[in-house]
Design a protein around this motif. Structure first.
Motif, PDB file in Angstrom:
ATOM      1  N   ARG A  49      95.467  37.534   8.769  1.00  0.00           N
ATOM      2  CA  ARG A  49      96.034  36.441   9.572  1.00  0.00           C
ATOM      3  C   ARG A  49      97.323  36.866  10.258  1.00  0.00           C
ATOM      4  N   ARG A  60      90.683  42.920  11.951  1.00  0.00           N
ATOM      5  CA  ARG A  60      90.057  43.222  10.658  1.00  0.00           C
ATOM      6  C   ARG A  60      90.245  44.679  10.244  1.00  0.00           C
ATOM      7  N   LEU A  84      87.078  36.519  15.880  1.00  0.00           N
ATOM      8  CA  LEU A  84      87.547  36.269  14.513  1.00  0.00           C
ATOM      9  C   LEU A  84      86.931  35.002  13.940  1.00  0.00           C
ATOM     10  N   MET A  85      86.676  34.075  14.844  1.00  0.00           N
ATOM     11  CA  MET A  85      86.087  32.805  14.398  1.00  0.00           C
ATOM     12  C   MET A  85      84.683  32.984  13.831  1.00  0.00           C
ATOM     13  N   VAL A 140      83.563  35.419  12.092  1.00  0.00           N
ATOM     14  CA  VAL A 140      83.479  36.006  10.756  1.00  0.00           C
ATOM     15  C   VAL A 140      83.809  34.981   9.678  1.00  0.00           C
ATOM     16  N   ILE A 141      84.327  33.846  10.083  1.00  0.00           N
ATOM     17  CA  ILE A 141      84.638  32.812   9.105  1.00  0.00           C
ATOM     18  C   ILE A 141      83.330  32.169   8.666  1.00  0.00           C
ATOM     19  N   LEU A 176      87.927  23.837  16.070  1.00  0.00           N
ATOM     20  CA  LEU A 176      89.191  23.564  15.370  1.00  0.00           C
ATOM     21  C   LEU A 176      89.772  24.846  14.775  1.00  0.00           C
ATOM     22  N   HIS A 177      88.931  25.617  14.116  1.00  0.00           N
ATOM     23  CA  HIS A 177      89.382  26.882  13.519  1.00  0.00           C
ATOM     24  C   HIS A 177      89.890  27.833  14.585  1.00  0.00           C
ATOM     25  N   MET A 188      93.169  26.720  15.667  1.00  0.00           N
ATOM     26  CA  MET A 188      94.179  26.973  14.644  1.00  0.00           C
ATOM     27  C   MET A 188      94.580  28.442  14.633  1.00  0.00           C
ATOM     28  N   GLN A 189      93.591  29.315  14.757  1.00  0.00           N
ATOM     29  CA  GLN A 189      93.894  30.757  14.785  1.00  0.00           C
ATOM     30  C   GLN A 189      94.789  31.082  15.975  1.00  0.00           C
TER      31      GLN A 189
END
Lengths: 236, 200
Positions: free
Chosen positions: B39, B44, B111-112, B114-115, B131-132, B135-136
């Motif tokens: 983060r 990664r 990145l989203m 891989v969540i 939303l994620h 937020m990132q």
């Protein structure tokens, strides 16, 4: 998740396994190194620990106490032993006083030799008072001094001084107890004064006898003071 | 065996040559440290390298570790310093977008992607994804100083005092940075609140 903190809904990701084996290998080799530190480092680490420091403090304190205790014992051993005192036979003519006066140990007497003679006691010696006078003759003289009235005091002092002088000069008490020969400059000074007085009164025989007595006691004092005295010289 | 043992005790055991103690430490902290780094740097591959480097430094510095120091403070200080160094090294470069592909070679997404998502309705999933993503972006937009404080406080539950120790600034400074970070994030995410609520 809370509305206040929506980011808490972000899920965590698992780290990849890549590199884990390498990490563990490095950890193992380091552990082997750490498990066997050099002896000096182990000793140093051990000494740094609080319990060891506390133990060391206790050991040092105990050691100090032992050393101080031994030193004290040595000092006590070096001190002269106070020997039991043999009660002397009463001196002739001073019987009752000799009975009352205990004989002090020789060590104390020796110390008294260098001290100026105590002034004549104003009061008669009490029956149970600790008297440090050594010879019965002295005690008798002291008692005699104390009992005399003021008018006879001077004459009595003379006679008592003679008693004080003569007692050690003989070197032995009447009872046969060996007494150390005392040389008291003050007593010699008194004797010298008497010699002078006799010579001044044209009593050359008395002055000679007195001078001889001083010579017997302390030849050095005699040569220094009596033989060179202008008052005494005509009589000698 | 060592799972109830405190980190500090485990570290002392490792100092005495107990490798199993280090294994427990690794299993306990590898994931949170990795996510903190991920983060922080947003990449990664870099996060993997930095994670490896962080634990290597723990191994190398194990001898010097003192029982009085909190292990997590020490560990996150190492991790945070590595992250700061890394971000400074690539400062001259243009910051990669969170939407940009993370790895050049593989079948990478953002990145989203891989969540991991739960099994849920596609609408809800879509909203969560947005939303994620937002937020990132908002976290990445925070200044470096605010971001590190925010990540340690919100994701690692660290007390302000410990964060101050890790970052090396007074506790009040940490609180101030945290306040600004929260204000900024709430502002960024405000419009998505309604979206999140409206989602089935």
């Amino acid at each position: 998740m809370t509305d206040d903190k929506p980011w808490l809904s972000l899920p965590d990701e698992d780290p990849p396994e890549r590199g884990l084996a390498e990490l563990m290998a490095a950890a193992r080799s380091k552990a082997e190194l750490m498990a066997r530190p050099p002896w000096w480092k182990r000793a140093l680490d051990l000494m740094k620990r609080p319990p060891v420091l506390a133990l060391a403090t206790v050991v040092v304190l105990l050691g100090g106490v032992i050393v101080v205790g031994r030193h004290r014992d040595e000092v006590q051993d070096a001190r002269p032993v106070v020997q039991p005192v043999v009660q002397p036979e009463p001196a002739m003519g001073a019987g009752s006083a000799a009975e009352l006066a205990p004989v002090a140990p020789p060590a104390i007497e020796k110390a008294e030799e260098h001290a100026p003679p105590p002034p004549p006691p104003p009061k008669p010696a009490r029956h149970h008072a600790p008297v440090t006078k050594t010879s019965p003759a002295k005690a008798a003289a002291v008692k005699q001094k104390a009992t005399l009235d003021t008018s006879d005091r001077k004459a009595a002092l003379d006679s008592s001084d003679e008693a004080l002088e003569l007692a050690p000069a003989t070197g032995a008490t009447p009872a046969g107890v060996k007494q150390p020969v005392t040389k008291k400059p003050v007593v010699l000074d008194d004797a010298l004064a008497r010699c002078r007085a006799a010579a001044a009164n044209n009593d050359c025989a008395g002055a000679r006898a007195c001078a001889k007595d001083v010579e017997t006691r302390d030849p050095a004092y005699y040569n220094a003071n009596v033989a060179t005295d202008p008052t005494l010289r005509p009589c000698l | 065996m060592f799972h109830d043992t405190a980190d500090e005790d485990l570290m002392v055991m490792y100092q005495k040559g107990e490798v199993r103690a280090f294994e427990v430490l690794l299993s306990r902290h590898r994931k949170p440290v990795y996510n903190f780094i991920l983060r922080f740097v947003g990449d990664r591959e870099t996060a993997e390298d930095l994670l490896q480097e962080a634990f290597m430094r723990v191994i190398k510095g194990a001898e010097a570790y003192k029982r009085q120091a909190k292990f997590t403070t020490w560990l996150y200080t190492i991790a945070r310093n590595l992250c700061v160094d890394q971000t400074r090294r690539r400062k001259h470069r243009k910051h990669a977008s969170l939407d940009a592909p993370m790895d050049a070679g593989e079948e990478s997404g953002s990145l989203m992607d891989v969540i991991p998502g739960n099994e849920m309705a596609s609408d809800r999933k879509s909203v969560n994804k947005q939303l994620h993503e937002q937020m990132q972006r908002a976290i990445a937009a925070l200044s470096e100083e605010q971001r590190e404080v925010f990540l340690m406080r919100e994701f690692l539950d660290m007390p302000f005092k410990q964060i101050a120790d890790v970052v090396g600034v007074p506790e009040n400074t940490v609180k101030s940075r945290m306040r600004y970070a929260l204000e900024k994030l709430r502002l960024e995410l405000d419009e998505y609140k309604d979206l999140a609520k409206a989602a089935p």
